[in-house]
Design a protein around this motif. Structure first.
Motif, short mmCIF file in Angstrom:
data_model
loop_
_atom_site.label_atom_id
_atom_site.label_comp_id
_atom_site.label_asym_id
_atom_site.label_seq_id
_atom_site.Cartn_x
_atom_site.Cartn_y
_atom_site.Cartn_z
N GLN A 360 24.53 41.21 -37.13
CA GLN A 360 25.24 40.70 -35.91
C GLN A 360 25.76 39.59 -36.20
O GLN A 360 26.85 39.18 -35.70
N HIS A 361 25.11 38.58 -36.90
CA HIS A 361 25.65 37.25 -37.24
C HIS A 361 26.92 37.51 -38.18
O HIS A 361 28.03 36.96 -38.02
N ILE A 362 26.78 38.11 -39.40
CA ILE A 362 27.77 38.64 -40.15
C ILE A 362 28.84 39.36 -39.34
O ILE A 362 30.10 38.90 -39.74
N GLY A 363 28.66 40.30 -38.64
CA GLY A 363 29.70 40.93 -37.93
C GLY A 363 30.60 39.98 -37.10
O GLY A 363 32.00 40.21 -37.00
N ARG A 364 29.98 38.89 -36.58
CA ARG A 364 30.87 38.22 -35.65
C ARG A 364 31.77 36.91 -36.45
O ARG A 364 32.55 36.73 -35.99
N LEU A 365 31.30 36.98 -37.65
CA LEU A 365 32.07 35.90 -38.61
C LEU A 365 33.22 36.76 -39.29
O LEU A 365 34.20 36.14 -39.64
N LEU A 366 33.16 38.01 -39.36
CA LEU A 366 34.34 38.81 -39.90
C LEU A 366 35.50 38.51 -39.12
O LEU A 366 35.44 38.56 -38.01
N PRO A 367 36.66 38.74 -39.86
CA PRO A 367 37.81 38.82 -39.11
C PRO A 367 37.83 39.68 -37.85
O PRO A 367 38.42 39.53 -36.72
N THR A 368 37.24 40.90 -37.75
CA THR A 368 37.14 41.90 -36.99
C THR A 368 36.28 41.48 -35.97
O THR A 368 36.48 41.84 -34.73
N GLY A 369 35.34 40.74 -36.04
CA GLY A 369 34.33 40.19 -35.07
C GLY A 369 34.98 39.11 -34.21
O GLY A 369 34.84 39.08 -33.02
N VAL A 370 36.03 38.35 -35.04
CA VAL A 370 36.67 37.21 -34.13
C VAL A 370 37.53 37.94 -33.48
O VAL A 370 37.83 37.45 -32.16
N ALA A 371 38.17 38.94 -33.75
CA ALA A 371 39.23 39.83 -33.10
C ALA A 371 38.54 40.34 -32.00
O ALA A 371 39.14 40.62 -30.67
N LEU A 372 37.34 40.85 -31.93
CA LEU A 372 36.57 41.45 -30.83
C LEU A 372 36.58 40.55 -29.92
O LEU A 372 36.37 40.99 -28.76
N GLY A 373 35.89 39.44 -30.31
CA GLY A 373 35.53 38.39 -29.35
C GLY A 373 36.92 37.95 -28.48
O GLY A 373 36.93 37.63 -27.40
N TYR A 374 37.90 37.86 -29.22
CA TYR A 374 39.30 37.30 -28.44
C TYR A 374 39.54 38.51 -27.51
O TYR A 374 39.93 38.26 -26.39
N THR A 375 39.46 39.67 -28.09
CA THR A 375 39.69 40.83 -27.04
C THR A 375 38.94 40.84 -25.79
O THR A 375 39.66 41.26 -24.95
N HIS A 376 37.85 40.81 -26.05
CA HIS A 376 36.86 40.77 -24.73
C HIS A 376 37.30 39.61 -23.73
O HIS A 376 37.35 39.83 -22.53
N SER A 377 37.65 38.51 -24.21
CA SER A 377 38.15 37.35 -23.51
C SER A 377 39.41 37.71 -22.70
O SER A 377 39.63 37.77 -21.62
N SER A 378 40.17 38.40 -23.54
CA SER A 378 41.82 39.01 -23.01
C SER A 378 41.31 39.67 -21.95
O SER A 378 42.22 40.02 -20.96
N LEU A 379 40.45 40.97 -22.22
CA LEU A 379 40.30 41.97 -21.36
C LEU A 379 39.77 41.30 -19.72
O LEU A 379 39.99 42.08 -18.89
N LEU A 380 39.00 40.38 -19.94
CA LEU A 380 38.40 39.75 -18.71
C LEU A 380 39.57 38.66 -18.17
O LEU A 380 39.00 37.99 -17.15
N GLY A 381 40.72 38.74 -18.67
CA GLY A 381 41.60 37.65 -18.20
C GLY A 381 41.34 36.27 -18.38
O GLY A 381 41.90 35.26 -17.65
N GLU A 382 40.50 35.89 -19.49
CA GLU A 382 40.05 34.86 -19.78
C GLU A 382 40.65 34.11 -21.10
O GLU A 382 41.25 34.95 -21.98
N PHE A 383 40.56 32.90 -21.48
CA PHE A 383 41.04 32.36 -22.57
C PHE A 383 40.01 31.67 -23.58
O PHE A 383 39.21 30.82 -22.75
N SER A 384 39.88 32.05 -24.66
CA SER A 384 38.75 31.67 -25.44
C SER A 384 39.42 30.49 -26.63
O SER A 384 40.03 31.22 -27.51
N TRP A 385 39.24 29.24 -26.76
CA TRP A 385 39.89 28.47 -27.54
C TRP A 385 39.17 28.67 -29.12
O TRP A 385 39.96 28.90 -30.03
#
Length: 413
Positions: A360-385
């Motif tokens: 899980q830790h490795i997956g979050r650090l990968l570019p795809t993991g960062v993109a997934l976190g950004y996407t989840h924030s966008s889906l909820l209408g939020e902004f994550s710095w």
């Protein structure tokens, strides 16, 4: 600067020539992924909520309190909407279990009633489940069987003890009434347990519903694998072309940015096409997003525009991979392997909670993991710095490495 801009215009013309083929292929990919998503969600994950867990009961329970308890559960308790207890022989249960028709088998041993009457309680009910099914559902099912059997045997012991006490005190006149009252009390105690807690659904991951989670994951996977469809833009170039352009005054940075910006523009058009297909499907009622209720079309396009930075980052990563490997087969294989493996580790196919903590830790650090976190924030209408900064940093790093790789190719000749 002028030569770099002219080179960018040339790349735009190349992209315009292949654009119709790209749009057609993307449309076919959208249809295929839509069908797979429908089967996966409607026939798979979402249908699990409408399925019962079937447990086979093996043993003679007809004339015991256990049989009465099973009948009561199947006719009175709310658990009948989730669990189906089926009485059958041992051979029938094993055959049904091997065919996948049962989630488990509960073996009721002979002499259970006698053991309870004597107070020994040394003949427990055995619950059998296959090793491959030892997930949360099977654990819950085993606990349910253990609790049910323990509750029934203790209730039976309480009733027998009460009867013996009344007989010992010569109160046979109230024996039947007291037995009936105690049975009703125990049944009421079991059936009223639903008021002890309140269930709150937090969603599949990051508070997202199943449909919303996989909407973002499928869109990311589409962008991640777009590099395979775009291979002809980068694999049909002459090996001497970068050196020739450098001799004409278009350096590594100008070449890289000219090709990259044209490629990102092409990715943006592909993203708009996918959003159009999704908007059409949502308008036809094919699916809906619970988090966007009453403003689905507006939220979809707002979400799509917020995905442009992710498309730019994935484009930079794909551009770098093409710089590292020459040839159609090798570059396409590298794009596919990197895309699928990184997407899997980051939770595109299953939520990251399914994996060990290290993964899980490795997956979050990968570019795809960062993109997934950004996407989840966008889906909820939020902004994550943090997620936005990660996307920008990864994109800049990929571009810098691509410029370095282009410089090395030019020096190598």
């Amino acid at each position: 600067m002028k030569k770099g801009y002219a080179y960018f215009c040339v790349q735009m013309k190349r992209g315009r020539k292949v654009l119709p083929r790209h749009l057609l292929v993307n449309l076919l990919v959208c249809v295929c992924m839509g069908v797979l998503a429908f089967l996966f969600l409607e026939r798979g994950i979402l249908s699990e909520g409408r399925q019962k867990y079937r447990i086979g009961i093996v043993g003679n329970v007809t004339d015991t309190y256990l049989g009465f308890g099973i009948s009561a559960l199947q006719s009175l308790d709310d658990s009948r909407y989730v669990i189906d207890l089926v009485e059958m022989s041992g051979k029938e249960a094993e055959q049904a279990f091997h065919r996948g028709e049962l989630n488990g088998i509960a073996y009721v041993p002979d002499g259970l009633v006698a053991a309870v009457e004597s107070g020994a309680n040394d003949k427990p009910i055995t619950y059998v489940v296959s090793e491959g099914q030892k997930g949360i559902a099977s654990i819950v099912m085993q606990e349910i069987v253990d609790v049910a059997s323990d509750l029934v045997t203790r209730s039976q012991s309480a009733i027998f003890a009460m009867q013996e006490i009344l007989v010992a005190h010569d109160r046979r006149d109230i024996l039947l009434k007291a037995t009936e009252d105690l049975n009703l009390y125990l049944i009421e105690l079991v059936l009223s347990r639903s008021g002890l807690c309140e269930v709150e659904e937090l969603g599949m991951a990051d508070g997202l519903s199943v449909i919303t989670y996989y909407l973002g994951s499928i869109l990311l996977l589409f962008l991640l694998l777009c590099g395979i469809n775009n291979c002809l833009l980068f694999t049909r170039r002459a090996r001497e072309l970068p050196g020739f352009l450098a001799a004409k005054g278009i350096g590594c940075l100008g070449q890289t940015m000219g090709e990259y910006l044209a490629y990102v523009f092409l990715l943006g058009i592909c993203l708009l096409e996918v959003l159009g297909v999704l908007a059409l499907a949502m308008g036809k009622g094919v699916f809906s997003v619970p988090e966007w209720r009453h403003q689905e079309t507006e939220a979809l396009w707002r979400f799509g525009m917020s995905m442009l930075p992710v498309a730019a980052m994935f484009g930079a990563m794909q551009f770098l991979l093409y710089e590292l490997v020459e040839g159609v087969v090798g570059s396409m294989l590298l794009q596919f392997v990197c895309g699928i493996s990184m997407g899997y580790l980051s939770g595109f196919f299953y939520p990251q909670g399914f994996f060990p903590d290290t993964i899980q830790h490795i997956g979050r650090l990968l570019p795809t993991g960062v993109a997934l976190g950004y996407t989840h924030s966008s889906l909820l209408g939020e902004f994550s710095w943090a997620a936005t900064g990660g996307v920008v940093l990864y994109g800049a790093a990929f571009l810098a490495l691509a410029v370095a790789a282009r410089s090395y190719r030019i020096r190598r000749g």
